[in-house]
Write an enzyme that holds these catalytic residues in place. Sequence first.
Site, PDB file in Angstrom:
ATOM      1  N   ARG A 103       0.817  -1.213   0.000  1.00 53.27           N
ATOM      2  CA  ARG A 103       0.000   0.000   0.000  1.00 53.27           C
ATOM      3  C   ARG A 103       0.850   1.261   0.000  1.00 53.27           C
ATOM      4  O   ARG A 103       0.593   2.207  -0.755  1.00 53.27           O
ATOM      5  CB  ARG A 103      -0.936   0.000   1.206  1.00 53.27           C
ATOM      6  CG  ARG A 103      -1.955   1.136   1.221  1.00 53.27           C
ATOM      7  CD  ARG A 103      -2.975   0.985   0.097  1.00 53.27           C
ATOM      8  NE  ARG A 103      -2.582   1.688  -1.122  1.00 53.27           N
ATOM      9  CZ  ARG A 103      -3.039   1.379  -2.324  1.00 53.27           C
ATOM     10  NH1 ARG A 103      -3.866   0.364  -2.491  1.00 53.27           N
ATOM     11  NH2 ARG A 103      -2.663   2.056  -3.382  1.00 53.27           N
ATOM     12  N   GLU A 200       8.316  39.365  -6.966  1.00 49.16           N
ATOM     13  CA  GLU A 200       6.961  39.177  -7.491  1.00 49.16           C
ATOM     14  C   GLU A 200       6.335  40.557  -7.703  1.00 49.16           C
ATOM     15  O   GLU A 200       6.305  41.380  -6.785  1.00 49.16           O
ATOM     16  CB  GLU A 200       6.171  38.374  -6.455  1.00 49.16           C
ATOM     17  CG  GLU A 200       4.757  38.024  -6.812  1.00 49.16           C
ATOM     18  CD  GLU A 200       4.096  37.275  -5.673  1.00 49.16           C
ATOM     19  OE1 GLU A 200       3.409  37.933  -4.860  1.00 49.16           O
ATOM     20  OE2 GLU A 200       4.271  36.046  -5.570  1.00 49.16           O
ATOM     21  N   ASP A 221       2.984  38.217 -11.466  1.00 50.62           N
ATOM     22  CA  ASP A 221       1.949  37.464 -10.762  1.00 50.62           C
ATOM     23  C   ASP A 221       0.553  37.901 -11.186  1.00 50.62           C
ATOM     24  O   ASP A 221       0.199  39.081 -11.074  1.00 50.62           O
ATOM     25  CB  ASP A 221       2.117  37.638  -9.253  1.00 50.62           C
ATOM     26  CG  ASP A 221       1.231  36.689  -8.472  1.00 50.62           C
ATOM     27  OD1 ASP A 221       1.331  35.468  -8.686  1.00 50.62           O
ATOM     28  OD2 ASP A 221       0.435  37.172  -7.650  1.00 50.62           O
TER      29      ASP A 221
END
Length: 283
Positions: A103, A200, A221
């Site tokens: 798993r 940014e 951005d």
Amino acid sequence: MNNMLIATALRKDLELYFSEDDLARNIFYTSSLPKDMVQCSLKIKDDMILAGLPYFVEAFRYLGAENLKLEAFEQYEGKKFLKSEKAEIKFELPFSIALTGERIALNLLQQASSIATYTNQFVEIAKEKGVSILDTRKTTPGHRSLEKYAVRIGGGHNHRLGQTDLWMVKDNHKSFFGGVKQAVEFFQSMKGFYTPIEVEVHNMDELDDVLSLGIRHIMLDNFTPEMIEQAVAKKPSGVTFEVSGGIRLSNLNEYLIDGLDAISVGALTYGAPSVDVSLKYHR
């Protein structure tokens, strides 16, 4: 790949992953599982790029499957598979290890393959314009190494692994320090001689301010395609422009504008659609 180095690097992560199954809580059960060798088939059940096999293999080796060698799987890492091929990768494991490890091994493989497959869809579209696809730090806690690795297998690039790889001036920095110039000066005061700074920006006025400071890496951005075209018209030689914000497969082509260097997509690691793999075994 160096199996020993990979084992060393992943041991702490695997210790954490297996602790969730709390194997020691019923050691009498786990120790009584038959150790007969079983024939295993890893089944590829979707169109995908298979990624994460070093993690998959090491999960079983962590439990004691010394016979399992990563070298036997290397030819499949990063390979494109089609669902129609019904591909299977065959190997042997002791039943006790196959049952105990499957798993976690499959979870890691599925996560990495999903990210690599999704990343590659962006990369294939963007390569026509020579635009690189980058990930972000929007990764699952505890799985950054796996997820960043998967992006690379899918043909993408890592933006940064941690905050100090690159000083990134964001909105909160500008707000706290009182503006772009003051925030940039703070990071310059860190004296990271080889540590670059990226800023940014959110509008054309901020872009002009940042360019005047001589910053070489700029993130546009949430710029619209029209704003990006205006920005690249001002782009000096030696400066890189990255775009981020709201970019999906459905609108990616709109952002592939000449002069743009890279597009960063947080969804590569937090929004990749799952691909299907399974493990079957028998005597």
